[in-house]
Write an enzyme that holds these catalytic residues in place. Structure first.
Site, PDB file in Angstrom:
ATOM      1  N   HIS A 131       3.375   7.968   6.001  1.00 20.38           N
ATOM      2  CA  HIS A 131       2.655   7.010   6.853  1.00 20.38           C
ATOM      3  C   HIS A 131       2.378   7.584   8.238  1.00 20.38           C
ATOM      4  O   HIS A 131       2.762   7.023   9.262  1.00 20.38           O
ATOM      5  CB  HIS A 131       3.410   5.685   6.946  1.00 20.38           C
ATOM      6  N   ARG A 167      -1.283   8.426   2.308  1.00 25.18           N
ATOM      7  CA  ARG A 167      -2.688   8.297   2.681  1.00 25.18           C
ATOM      8  C   ARG A 167      -3.368   9.660   2.639  1.00 25.18           C
ATOM      9  O   ARG A 167      -2.733  10.699   2.789  1.00 25.18           O
ATOM     10  CB  ARG A 167      -2.865   7.761   4.115  1.00 25.18           C
ATOM     11  N   ARG A 221       0.816  -1.214   0.000  1.00 24.89           N
ATOM     12  CA  ARG A 221       0.000   0.000   0.000  1.00 24.89           C
ATOM     13  C   ARG A 221       0.853   1.268   0.000  1.00 24.89           C
ATOM     14  O   ARG A 221       0.335   2.352  -0.247  1.00 24.89           O
ATOM     15  CB  ARG A 221      -0.928   0.026   1.217  1.00 24.89           C
TER      16      ARG A 221
END
Length: 145
Positions: free
Chosen positions: A134, A119, A115
């Site tokens: 992260h 984000r 991933r």
């Protein structure tokens, strides 16, 4: 394998697991050198398009972040099963809110086998944050620039 060797092996494996968990809990995420090697761009406001203190202009985000914002706006479908899960804000880097307030979404990282570290975290209506490391740092996304 002798019992003594077995005990030593188990002890070493446990010590490594504890060290990894402690580093993660203390924010020991992917270093800047790894992000540079994988081509993760920096999300900073472009000259002439200020986003305010600590913010980032939506227009200055990488294309994959814009894609994720579009998916969030239409309610999915998301590329990862964990997209949309509650973000607990355990480190307290976002404004303090009740549990369940924040949700996280993956921003695809080209060349990453997982991933990746990027984000978008959402809160209330129009409240969106970008992190490329992260959760080590956040920038509020300014949609007006």
């Amino acid at each position: 394998m002798t019992n003594r060797l077995r005990v030593i092996t188990v002890a070493v494996v446990l010590a490594v697991a504890i060290a990894v968990a402690a580093a993660y809990a203390m924010g020991g995420h992917r270093p800047a050198a790894h992000r540079a090697a994988t081509g993760t761009p920096s999300a900073t406001a472009r000259p002439g398009t200020p986003a305010g203190k600590g913010g980032v202009c939506q227009s200055g985000l990488p294309g994959q972040a814009k894609d994720t914002l579009a998916l969030i706006a239409k309610g999915g479908p998301y590329p990862y099963r964990s997209d949309g899960i509650v973000f607990d804000n355990r480190e307290g880097r976002l404004p303090r809110q009740a549990g369940g307030y924040y949700h996280e979404y993956t921003v695809v990282t080209p060349g990453s086998g997982d991933r990746g570290a990027r984000r978008i975290v959402t809160g209330g209506p129009g409240e969106e944050y970008w992190t490329q490391d992260h959760y080590a740092s956040f920038q509020r996304i300014d949609t007006g620039c």
